[in-house]
Design a protein around this motif. Sequence first.
Motif, short mmCIF file in Angstrom:
data_model
loop_
_atom_site.label_atom_id
_atom_site.label_comp_id
_atom_site.label_asym_id
_atom_site.label_seq_id
_atom_site.Cartn_x
_atom_site.Cartn_y
_atom_site.Cartn_z
N THR A 1 30.00 23.79 -25.32
CA THR A 1 30.52 25.04 -25.58
C THR A 1 30.26 25.89 -24.38
N ASN A 2 29.01 25.47 -23.70
CA ASN A 2 28.89 26.49 -22.74
C ASN A 2 29.15 25.73 -21.23
N LYS A 3 30.03 24.93 -21.03
CA LYS A 3 30.03 23.92 -19.96
C LYS A 3 30.45 24.65 -18.65
N SER A 4 30.98 25.95 -18.81
CA SER A 4 31.42 26.69 -17.88
C SER A 4 29.95 27.12 -17.19
N GLU A 5 29.05 27.60 -17.93
CA GLU A 5 27.62 28.29 -17.34
C GLU A 5 27.03 26.78 -16.83
N VAL A 6 27.02 25.60 -17.13
CA VAL A 6 26.55 24.54 -16.69
C VAL A 6 27.10 24.04 -15.47
N MET A 7 28.43 24.20 -15.35
CA MET A 7 29.11 23.78 -13.93
C MET A 7 28.92 24.94 -12.92
N THR A 8 28.60 26.04 -13.58
CA THR A 8 28.29 27.00 -12.28
C THR A 8 26.79 26.77 -11.79
N ASP A 9 25.92 26.43 -12.74
CA ASP A 9 24.57 26.11 -12.27
C ASP A 9 24.53 24.86 -11.19
N VAL A 10 25.49 23.90 -11.44
CA VAL A 10 25.45 22.64 -10.72
C VAL A 10 26.19 23.09 -9.21
N ARG A 11 27.18 23.81 -9.33
CA ARG A 11 28.01 23.95 -8.25
C ARG A 11 27.15 24.99 -7.37
N ASN A 12 26.20 26.12 -7.88
CA ASN A 12 25.17 26.76 -7.23
C ASN A 12 24.34 25.91 -6.61
N PHE A 13 23.79 24.94 -7.26
CA PHE A 13 22.63 23.90 -6.70
C PHE A 13 23.33 23.15 -5.69
N ILE A 14 24.42 22.72 -5.72
CA ILE A 14 25.02 21.85 -4.70
C ILE A 14 25.21 22.54 -3.46
N GLY A 15 25.75 23.62 -3.69
CA GLY A 15 26.09 24.69 -2.79
C GLY A 15 24.72 24.86 -1.81
N ARG A 16 23.73 25.33 -2.32
CA ARG A 16 22.41 25.52 -1.76
C ARG A 16 21.93 24.22 -0.90
#
Length: 267
Positions: free
Chosen positions: A248-263
């Motif tokens: 249900t919080n998959k958008s939060e999870v994906m934001t964390d993943v995308r931010n990590f990959i970006g860094r």
Amino acid sequence: MIESTDREVAGSLGTLAVREWSSDNPGWIALISHGYGEHSGRYQWVAEQLVQSRALVWAPDHIGHGRSPGDRVYYEDAEALIADLEVLRREVTAQHPDLPVVLIGHSMGGMLAARYAQEHQRHLAALVLSGPVLGTWHVLDLLEHDEIPDTPIEPTTLSRDPEVGAAYLGDELVWHGPFKRATLRAVDDCLLAINEGPTLDIPTLWIHGEDDELVPEADTRTGIDRIRGNEFHEHIYPSARHELFNETNKSEVMTDVRNFIGRALNS
């Protein structure tokens, strides 16, 4: 919706069915290693989010899973599936030699991804492990039985969203039968190899649901603590269950993943 393109790649034990999602001008490659009994088609939403971050996404159906050949959910050596990931990496980087590669593995696929990273760290820019089977896994207790009991995965353990469980049950490409003894032995052998293997020196993100009953966070942590390196990050999500990308919080999870990959890609 971004439509996937179907590919076939010759793997170590047979021809792998591979889905590809891409943007017009990709800046990096994401390889997705799916979990036990499922298939790459369940990662449509994940792929779309990654493409929005300029990823070229390749996701195989592991041998014996989804649309790939082989006895269902059966393999005798996890190294064969790990070798398939390397075949895929070579195939996609031959077409896109200048793009960095990020490996994303979920559950059993997280185990495969962790072992792949131990063996091929030089080929990866970053690693993401979602609810990975690492350390110990209570499902391996089934090996103590003379005959493996039929204990299918309970769909309510996947997500707090009931629609996820319903879709899982209705998915004909998902395996709903019992575990195979040879496969469980191969998982056990792979976990031992990971525990005895090198630390992960590449940027690594571990994400896990606090209420994951299928792959408990505490069990995974015993393996994580053996392999974590200096560039290791983790997020444990309160009340979340096993499939964080379907939670249900998959958008939060994906934001964390995308931010990590970006860094990781900009470091």
